[in-house]
Design a protein around this motif. Structure first.
Motif, PDB file in Angstrom:
ATOM      1  N   THR A  17      35.301  20.549 -84.664  1.00 36.13           N
ATOM      2  CA  THR A  17      34.447  20.297 -83.505  1.00 36.13           C
ATOM      3  C   THR A  17      33.622  19.027 -83.697  1.00 36.13           C
ATOM      4  OG1 THR A  17      34.380  22.655 -83.020  1.00 36.13           O
ATOM      5  CG2 THR A  17      32.632  21.298 -82.068  1.00 36.13           C
ATOM      6  N   ASP A  40      37.903  26.479 -77.680  1.00 33.04           N
ATOM      7  CA  ASP A  40      37.373  27.500 -78.590  1.00 33.04           C
ATOM      8  C   ASP A  40      36.324  28.340 -77.861  1.00 33.04           C
ATOM      9  OD1 ASP A  40      36.138  28.975 -80.592  1.00 33.04           O
ATOM     10  OD2 ASP A  40      36.293  27.368 -82.072  1.00 33.04           O
ATOM     11  N   ASP A 125      39.697  20.333 -78.516  1.00 30.45           N
ATOM     12  CA  ASP A 125      39.103  20.971 -79.694  1.00 30.45           C
ATOM     13  C   ASP A 125      39.660  22.386 -79.800  1.00 30.45           C
ATOM     14  OD1 ASP A 125      37.429  21.352 -81.916  1.00 30.45           O
ATOM     15  OD2 ASP A 125      35.855  22.237 -80.674  1.00 30.45           O
TER      16      ASP A 125
HETATM   17 MG    MG Z   1      34.929  24.368 -84.003  1.00 32.97          MG
END
Ligand code: MG
Ligand code: ADP
Length: 256
Positions: A17, A40, A125
């Motif tokens: 991230t 996520d 991500d």
């Molecule tokens: Mg992450």
């Protein structure tokens, strides 16, 4: 046409991230039009880009279930200079809800096809698993950027990811390849890290990015201010490294 890259590694806490938000900010800084997709359910990339995950009216969840387009769901973060397709806990349910649906692994790809012309880069991500969510990312992407710490088991940990990428390449997405390995949280004073770094280079050659991201506390502090380090403290060593990495990536594009 946008270049679409997953930031992936099935391990948690390796710096995915941090790499995704700071690369997004770095690319925006050097004049690129960027969309950051948070895949996520923890929503850390969303929060770390100054977008409150609890206040999202539409998110990547709605895009995956085809109840919203990316144009409708993405938010421009003024402070960060890039668009964010946010995520929150709702996304955890998508895993189950997608199971019975057609083309369940292609949902993100189909949605991105529509906004392809509007961005130079799309960064995804990924969560720390090789789940249906990650699979949607891998099916949508041209390549994978793998952040990794130069630790003893680093190479072993890569095997699962490399095998998954090979399988997706063979069966679902012939475009997919490893763009590069990004050494993160690097501390040159630790001999072991230097050794693993050398091993990585001899094993993966030019698949290892030249830029190295140092361990830097400013990068770790920035998310609590809802900002990427690159914006929070541009003069920090870690921030400068990410802008340098953005430049390296832009230069690599023609040879991809
Ligand atoms: Mg992450
Ligand atoms: P992941 O997304 O892979 O789970 P994160 O990006 O959330 O990993 O990073 C895990 C932790 O390490 C976070 O607390 C983050 O702030 C910290 N971190 C990441 N990169 C760096 C760095 N270069 N220097 C210092 N801390 C870092």
């Amino acid at each position: 046409m946008a270049k679409i890259f997953c930031v992936a590694n099935q391990k948690g806490g390796v710096g995915k991230t941090t790499s995704a938000v700071n690369l997004a900010a770095g690319l925006a800084k050097v004049g690129q039009r960027v969309l950051l997709v948070d895949l996520d359910p923890q929503g850390n990339a969303t929060m770390g880009s100054g977008v409150d995950k609890r206040q999202l009216e539409l998110s990547v969840y709605d895009v995956l279930l085809e109840s919203a387009s990316i144009q409708e769901a993405a938010i421009f973060s003024e402070k960060c200079g890039y668009h964010v397709l946010g995520a929150n806990r709702e996304l955890a349910g998508a895993e189950v809800e997608l199971v019975d649906l057609e083309r369940r692994d292609q949902r993100l790809k189909l949605a991105l096809d529509v906004v392809n012309q509007e961005f130079d880069f799309v960064l995804i991500d990924c969560p720390p698993s090789l789940s249906m969510l990650t699979l949607n990312g891998l099916c949508a992407a041209h390549g994978v950027i793998v952040p990794m710490q130069c630790e003893y088991f680093a190479l072993e940990g890569l095997t699962d990811l490399v095998n998954t990428i090979k399988q997706v390449h063979a069966n679902l997405n012939p475009d997919l390849k490893i763009i590069g390995l990004l050494r993160v949280m690097f501390d040159p004073r630790i001999t072991l890290q230097q050794q693993v770094s050398e091993q990585l280079k001899s094993h993966f050659g030019d698949k290892v990015f030249n830029t190295v991201i140092p361990r830097n506390v400013r990068l770790a502090e920035a998310p609590s201010y809802g900002l990427p380090g690159v914006i929070f403290d541009p003069s920090a060593k870690g921030s400068q490294a990410f802008v340098e990495f953005a430049r390296e990536l832009v230069l690599r594009i023609p040879s991809m």
